[in-house]
Write an enzyme that holds these catalytic residues in place. Structure first.
Site, PDB file in Angstrom:
ATOM      1  N   ARG A  39       0.824  -1.218   0.000  1.00  0.00           N
ATOM      2  CA  ARG A  39       0.000   0.000   0.000  1.00  0.00           C
ATOM      3  C   ARG A  39       0.862   1.274   0.000  1.00  0.00           C
ATOM      4  NH1 ARG A  39      -4.418   0.336   3.539  1.00  0.00           N
ATOM      5  NH2 ARG A  39      -4.691  -1.867   3.221  1.00  0.00           N
ATOM      6  N   TYR A  84       0.166 -13.703   0.001  1.00  0.00           N
ATOM      7  CA  TYR A  84       0.539 -13.437  -1.402  1.00  0.00           C
ATOM      8  C   TYR A  84       1.898 -12.748  -1.475  1.00  0.00           C
ATOM      9  CZ  TYR A  84      -2.010  -8.978  -0.421  1.00  0.00           C
ATOM     10  OH  TYR A  84      -2.498  -7.824   0.120  1.00  0.00           O
TER      11      TYR A  84
END
Ligand code: FAD
Length: 395
Positions: free
Chosen positions: A105, A212
């Site tokens: 992010r 992930y």
């Protein structure tokens, strides 16, 4: 004619709004309470309804280079490790025209920040907006040091939004779930049985673990979420690392092996708000989490914020009639985000079933055809600009 726009909040939602409106020819100032623009946290998933917009803004190449394009999203039973269902992400890109990506992010925020700087957005830090005013001609954000006025103010000030209080007396709703995150260098997972090319979601009784790769495969990201017994009992001290370990005790070794890599000194309460159908008062409008903070199960929180920004920019154009722009925005976005918020709650409940309901859930998921997109078409397709463009939930 160029307008002056004030955006409150410099998170992903605020920066996306500033960029979109600057691209539409408006002069935009962003007011951020922190002393620097930045993001806290780890990875995030961004679906084609977001990468489509980033492509239009000329940012998809940079985002692709910083992120990872996984091959599949795989859902597994966290108790026995069995595969339940999958989405083929190469096929997703073919179907929707744009990729499903995972990215840190901080990197997505950085891409938007650099784009805002290049576009000439005025970026102001250390300003905490405490109140707003609105008149037929414009609106203003009021802070300790003065007032910043514009033709319109967009409040993207997050879950605990000050601006939202003007429109609604609702409070954040705690789900009693807590999240731990952790993004570590990939060599730290070398001995674990993890998939390095997929997004894997292990769903279990009152808990789940998402895994992930990040940053071109150099990092590995995990999010562990569980129902906190302390939160259920209303305790202030809830969701500690002891609760994390206990919550995953019944899961398979592959899941438990990932837990020691979580950041144990930080945790996030899983909180959303009930949807509200009006985000606009006069020349003040809400966007991003201020308008629609979701539970994260559909991975659409930041995505919806970027969609809000795109819709505002598309309706504003070069010569905005702001009352018309805000009315058009308010006509389409709250209804879409209501569906996302309520579906995210149900989807989370579905993941966390135990006993006979777990067996029923697993049967439904294993019977689903990998190439059946009826569950995601309404999310991943192009963002609607008007209510008649909003797709039905199931075709
Ligand atoms: P925020 O990020 O909260 O930004 C608000 C900004 O406003 C902050 O910078 C704050 O400092 C500033 N501010 C607040 N009050 C004031 C004030 N009074 N004056 C001035 N400035 C102010 N979304 C996805 O799309 N995909 C995912 O995979 C995903 N995963 C998630 C996983 C977890 C565990 C969580 C918790 C969330 C996840 N989300 C995901 C949701 C996503 O993180 C949020 O929806 C998104 O970041 C909201 O952005 P925002 O800019 O609206 O709000």
């Amino acid at each position: 004619m160029t307008s002056n726009v004030v955006v409150v909040g410099g998170g992903i939602g605020g920066l996306a709004t500033a960029l979109s409106l600057t691209r539409a020819g408006q002069r935009v100032t962003v007011l951020e309470q922190a002393s620097a623009f930045g993001e806290v946290g780890a990875g995030m998933q961004i679906a084609p309804n977001c990468t489509r917009i980033l492509d239009e803004w000329g940012l998809l190449g940079e985002v692709r280079s910083l992120g990872v394009l996984p091959e599949r999203i795989v859902m597994k039973d966290a108790v026995d490790g069995g595969e339940l269902s999958a989405l083929d992400l190469h096929d997703v890109e073919r179907r929707y025209g744009f990729p499903y990506l995972v990215i840190h992010r901080t990197d997505l925020h950085g891409v938007l920040l650099r784009a805002c700087r290049r576009a000439g957005v005025e970026l102001v830090t250390d300003v905490t907006v405490t109140a707003y005013s609105s008149s037929p001609a414009g609106a203003a954000a009021i802070h300790d040091g003065g007032t910043v006025a514009g033709d319109v103010v967009i409040a993207a000030d997050g879950l605990h939004s000050t601006a939202r209080r003007i429109l609604s007396d609702d409070e954040p709703v705690s789900s009693a779930y807590v999240a731990y995150r952790g993004a570590v260098p990939i060599d730290r997972v070398a001995e674990l049985d993890v998939h390095l090319k997929d997004v894997v979601v292990h769903i279990g009784p009152r808990c789940h673990l998402v895994q992930y790769p990040l940053r071109g495969g150099e990092m590995f990201n995990q999010v562990a979420v569980f129902e906190s017994p302390g939160a259920r009992l209303g305790k202030a001290d809830r969701g500690g690392p002891d609760e994390l370990d206990a919550a995953f005790e019944g899961t398979c070794p592959q899941v438990r092996a990932g837990l020691h890599l979580m950041w144990r000194d930080r945790r996030w309460r899983m909180v959303d708000r009930d949807p509200i159908d009006n985000w606009v008062t006069g020349r003040l409008a809400l966007a991003g989490d201020a308008a629609h903070p979701p539970l994260q199960y559909l991975a659409q929180g930041a995505v919806m914020a970027i969609e809000d920004a795109w819709v505002l920019g598309a309706h504003a154009g070069r010569d905005p009639d702001w009352d018309g722009v805000l009315a058009a925005y308010n006509a389409v976005r709250p209804a879409h985000c209501r569906r996302v918020l309520t579906t995210a709650r149900s989807w989370g409940e579905f993941w966390h079933h135990d006993g006979p309901r777990r067996a029923w859930r697993n049967k439904l998921l294993t019977e689903r055809d990998t190439y059946d997109y009826s569950y995601v078409d309404w999310l991943f397709g192009p963002t609607a600009l008007t209510p008649d463009q909003e797709p039905p939930m199931f075709r």
